[in-house]
Design a protein around this motif. Structure first.
Motif, PDB file in Angstrom:
ATOM      1  N   TYR A  57       0.825  -1.206   0.000  1.00 17.40           N
ATOM      2  CA  TYR A  57       0.000   0.000   0.000  1.00 17.40           C
ATOM      3  C   TYR A  57       0.863   1.261   0.000  1.00 17.40           C
ATOM      4  CZ  TYR A  57      -4.180  -2.814   0.949  1.00 17.40           C
ATOM      5  OH  TYR A  57      -5.218  -3.705   0.871  1.00 17.40           O
ATOM      6  N   GLU A  58       2.010   1.203   0.646  1.00 12.78           N
ATOM      7  CA  GLU A  58       2.882   2.379   0.692  1.00 12.78           C
ATOM      8  C   GLU A  58       3.368   2.798  -0.693  1.00 12.78           C
ATOM      9  OE1 GLU A  58       3.108  -0.135   2.830  1.00 12.78           O
ATOM     10  OE2 GLU A  58       2.772   0.822   4.770  1.00 12.78           O
ATOM     11  N   THR A  61      -0.364   5.215  -5.008  1.00 11.65           N
ATOM     12  CA  THR A  61      -0.723   6.628  -4.866  1.00 11.65           C
ATOM     13  C   THR A  61      -1.999   6.734  -4.044  1.00 11.65           C
ATOM     14  OG1 THR A  61      -2.138   6.678  -6.824  1.00 11.65           O
ATOM     15  CG2 THR A  61       0.236   7.129  -7.156  1.00 11.65           C
ATOM     16  N   LYS A  62      -2.291   7.939  -3.568  1.00 10.08           N
ATOM     17  CA  LYS A  62      -3.516   8.135  -2.800  1.00 10.08           C
ATOM     18  C   LYS A  62      -4.732   7.804  -3.668  1.00 10.08           C
ATOM     19  CE  LYS A  62      -6.181  11.176   0.102  1.00 10.08           C
ATOM     20  NZ  LYS A  62      -6.377  12.486   0.672  1.00 10.08           N
ATOM     21  N   ASP A  63      -4.699   8.165  -4.955  1.00  5.60           N
ATOM     22  CA  ASP A  63      -5.816   7.849  -5.856  1.00  5.60           C
ATOM     23  C   ASP A  63      -6.012   6.335  -5.991  1.00  5.60           C
ATOM     24  OD1 ASP A  63      -6.507  10.495  -6.334  1.00  5.60           O
ATOM     25  OD2 ASP A  63      -5.277  10.635  -8.153  1.00  5.60           O
ATOM     26  N   LEU A  65      -5.176   4.129  -3.739  1.00  5.76           N
ATOM     27  CA  LEU A  65      -5.719   3.685  -2.454  1.00  5.76           C
ATOM     28  C   LEU A  65      -7.210   4.003  -2.354  1.00  5.76           C
ATOM     29  CD1 LEU A  65      -2.797   4.821  -0.145  1.00  5.76           C
ATOM     30  CD2 LEU A  65      -3.423   2.450  -0.680  1.00  5.76           C
ATOM     31  N   THR A  81      -6.522  10.643   5.010  1.00  8.43           N
ATOM     32  CA  THR A  81      -5.179  10.860   4.473  1.00  8.43           C
ATOM     33  C   THR A  81      -4.681   9.533   3.899  1.00  8.43           C
ATOM     34  OG1 THR A  81      -4.059  10.220   6.520  1.00  8.43           O
ATOM     35  CG2 THR A  81      -4.683  12.560   6.281  1.00  8.43           C
ATOM     36  N   LYS A  82      -3.548   9.568   3.238  1.00  4.11           N
ATOM     37  CA  LYS A  82      -2.973   8.347   2.678  1.00  4.11           C
ATOM     38  C   LYS A  82      -2.711   7.325   3.788  1.00  4.11           C
ATOM     39  CE  LYS A  82       0.753   6.496  -0.164  1.00  4.11           C
ATOM     40  NZ  LYS A  82       1.864   6.768  -1.055  1.00  4.11           N
ATOM     41  N   ASP A  83      -2.133   7.765   4.896  1.00  5.04           N
ATOM     42  CA  ASP A  83      -1.854   6.856   6.009  1.00  5.04           C
ATOM     43  C   ASP A  83      -3.130   6.270   6.586  1.00  5.04           C
ATOM     44  OD1 ASP A  83       0.894   7.127   5.813  1.00  5.04           O
ATOM     45  OD2 ASP A  83       1.009   8.713   7.318  1.00  5.04           O
ATOM     46  N   LEU A  85      -5.951   5.805   4.937  1.00  3.01           N
ATOM     47  CA  LEU A  85      -6.455   4.850   3.951  1.00  3.01           C
ATOM     48  C   LEU A  85      -5.725   3.507   4.079  1.00  3.01           C
ATOM     49  CD1 LEU A  85      -6.797   7.170   0.843  1.00  3.01           C
ATOM     50  CD2 LEU A  85      -8.654   5.856   1.884  1.00  3.01           C
ATOM     51  N   ILE A  86      -4.407   3.573   4.220  1.00  6.91           N
ATOM     52  CA  ILE A  86      -3.610   2.356   4.366  1.00  6.91           C
ATOM     53  C   ILE A  86      -4.064   1.587   5.601  1.00  6.91           C
ATOM     54  CG2 ILE A  86      -1.293   1.481   4.897  1.00  6.91           C
ATOM     55  CD1 ILE A  86      -0.226   3.777   3.067  1.00  6.91           C
TER      56      ILE A  86
END
Length: 92
Positions: A57-58, A61-63, A65, A81-83, A85-86
């Motif tokens: 996942y890291e 991209t945010k999109d 995710l 946020t991205k984190d 979402l992960i």
């Protein structure tokens, strides 16, 4: 209000014993059913080794995710946020 324990996972779950063990460990109904059915298709030990299909996942991209979160039905993803979402994807 505490969740009432059901009479069982339902007819679509192929390994009810594993399903109940996963639920007792805190897995969602969907996740427990997915793992139990995968284990019934091959073997319990095979399921743990399978992995690696969706990548890290890291590295996404945010999109990407967001698309994955949409696919699996995670609520509130648009404000994460991205984190976050992960974390949500890993806990789902």
């Amino acid at each position: 209000m505490a969740e009432k324990k059901s009479d069982g996972p339902g007819p679509s779950v192929k390994d009810p014993e594993l399903y109940e063990a996963l639920r007792d460990d805190g897995a969602s109904k969907e996740k427990a059913a997915r793992i139990a059915n995968a284990a019934a298709k091959s073997s319990r030990s095979e399921v743990g080794r399978k992995g690696g299909e969706s990548g890290d996942y890291e590295d996404m991209t945010k999109d990407e995710l967001m698309d994955r979160a949409r696919t699996v039905g995670i609520d509130g993803r648009s404000t994460m946020t991205k984190d976050e979402l992960i974390h949500a994807l890993r806990e789902h």
